[in-house]
Write an enzyme that holds these catalytic residues in place. Structure first.
Site, short mmCIF file in Angstrom:
data_model
loop_
_atom_site.label_atom_id
_atom_site.label_comp_id
_atom_site.label_asym_id
_atom_site.label_seq_id
_atom_site.Cartn_x
_atom_site.Cartn_y
_atom_site.Cartn_z
N ASP A 1 27.16 26.81 -9.35
CA ASP A 1 26.09 26.98 -10.33
C ASP A 1 25.63 28.44 -10.33
O ASP A 1 25.21 28.97 -9.32
CB ASP A 1 24.92 26.07 -9.93
CG ASP A 1 23.74 26.22 -10.88
OD1 ASP A 1 23.71 25.50 -11.89
OD2 ASP A 1 22.85 27.06 -10.62
N TYR B 1 21.09 35.79 -12.73
CA TYR B 1 21.30 35.92 -11.29
C TYR B 1 22.10 37.17 -10.95
O TYR B 1 22.06 37.65 -9.81
CB TYR B 1 22.04 34.71 -10.70
CG TYR B 1 21.36 33.37 -10.87
CD1 TYR B 1 20.03 33.26 -11.30
CD2 TYR B 1 22.06 32.20 -10.59
CE1 TYR B 1 19.45 32.02 -11.46
CE2 TYR B 1 21.46 30.95 -10.75
CZ TYR B 1 20.16 30.86 -11.19
OH TYR B 1 19.58 29.64 -11.35
N LYS C 1 24.12 29.81 -17.19
CA LYS C 1 22.93 29.62 -18.03
C LYS C 1 22.67 30.83 -18.92
O LYS C 1 22.82 31.97 -18.50
CB LYS C 1 21.69 29.37 -17.14
CG LYS C 1 21.92 28.30 -16.09
CD LYS C 1 20.70 28.03 -15.23
CE LYS C 1 21.07 27.27 -13.98
NZ LYS C 1 21.79 28.04 -12.99
N HIS D 1 18.46 28.45 -19.99
CA HIS D 1 17.75 28.60 -18.72
C HIS D 1 16.26 28.26 -18.82
O HIS D 1 15.67 27.68 -17.91
CB HIS D 1 17.94 30.04 -18.22
CG HIS D 1 17.83 30.19 -16.74
ND1 HIS D 1 18.55 31.12 -16.03
CD2 HIS D 1 17.09 29.53 -15.81
CE1 HIS D 1 18.25 31.02 -14.74
NE2 HIS D 1 17.37 30.07 -14.59
#
Length: 317
Positions: free
Chosen positions: A46, A51, A76, A109
């Site tokens: 994931d 990120y 996302k 997200h």
């Protein structure tokens, strides 16, 4: 040999491994961490644009030699790319970094748009995030097109409230395959999870196993909750592993993250069958405690109709 763990079936018919490997902290540590995770037997990874870990995840996957069809990869869409014309481009950038031509699951997200921008966190002159005006329904419709074109096999959302999810279901044609949201033994949201089951939406929680989920001096850490620890002793497991097993018993796919080899492996051992009486005992420790709520900085009233709205804020996820 891959870990033959529990899987759940999405509303698309695809199977999602019950335990996924989360990659949302410390971009530099992710390539070795994902490498360890794949070696240990994780097959569900994931990540997300924000990120900054997609390239590291892609490198680790490439070096692992594991065939793409053996993996389940989630990423996302970030808030700066909500405009309908930006969604596919953002997905393309994620695919390029990940070194794959499709995602298994593509999530929005947050429901909240930022201003259209090449920077992930567009700010005004005072340093505040610039909110955008794209409606999340339009964003989702652009995601539906990405599914039709085969760039993602399933789409879903993250951090939606019940009212937002209901509106989405009413105004779009693809039922989200998954909804990723904070959920753990201290924030159980049973009626909301029941709603997902009725609609055929897989509930994917984070927060089961995060070291940062330290509630401050009065409550201590979730993982040290005496009920989790006591049940763990009975099964030769840690409080963290029990929290994961509880999520799986509830048919949620759980996404622990860690950088250390020992903990990466031990999280996988959270995939064990928790007896019904233990599940029921954990059901009693709900504190309606939400750790994650960036409403103020994102200029959006998140989780307005959900438990734990007044919870303590920690870093955004």
């Amino acid at each position: 040999m891959a870990h033959q763990g529990t899987t759940f079936t999405l509303n698309t018919g695809a199977k999602i491994p019950a335990i996924g490997f989360g990659t949302w902290q410390d971009a530099d540590a992710q390539e070795p961490a994902v490498t360890i995770a794949l070696k240990a037997g994780y097959r569900h990874v994931d990540t997300a644009r924000i990120y900054g870990t997609e390239a590291a995840v892609g490198n680790a996957i490439k070096k692992s030699g594991i065939a793409r069809d053996q993996l389940f990869i989630t990423s996302k869409l970030w808030n700066n790319s909500h405009h309908a014309d930006d969604v596919e481009k953002a997905l393309d950038a994620s695919l390029e970094d990940l070194g794959t031509d499709y995602l298994d699951l593509f999530l929005m997200h947050w429901p909240s748009p930022f201003a259209r921008s090449d920077t992930l966190m567009p700010k005004d002159k005072d340093g505040n995030i610039q909110a955008g005006d794209t409606d999340y329904v339009e964003t989702y419709k652009a995601m539906e097109k990405c599914m039709k074109s085969g760039k993602t096999k399933a789409i879903g959302v993250s951090n939606f409230s019940k009212a937002e999810l209901e509106r989405l279901l009413k105004e779009t044609s693809v039922v989200p395959a998954a909804h990723q949201i904070e959920l753990h033994p201290w924030l159980q949201q049973q009626s909301f999870t029941d709603f997902h089951k009725q609609k055929g939406i897989q509930y994917s929680p984070f927060g089961n196993q995060n070291e940062i989920y330290d509630s401050g001096k009065d409550l201590g850490k979730l993982m040290d909750d005496p009920v989790l620890v006591e049940i763990g002793k009975k099964h030769g497991k840690s409080g963290a592993q029990v929290a994961l097993a509880w999520g799986i018993a509830k048919a949620h796919s759980v996404i622990p993250k860690s950088k250390t080899e020992h903990r990466i492996k031990s999280n996988l051992e959270g995939d064990f069958k928790l007896p019904e009486e233990d599940v029921k005992k954990i059901d009693t420790i709900d504190k309606k405690l939400r750790f994650n709520d960036p409403s103020k900085s994102f200029q959006w009233n998140f989780y307005a109709d959900l438990d734990g709205k007044k919870g303590r804020k920690t870093e955004q996820r």
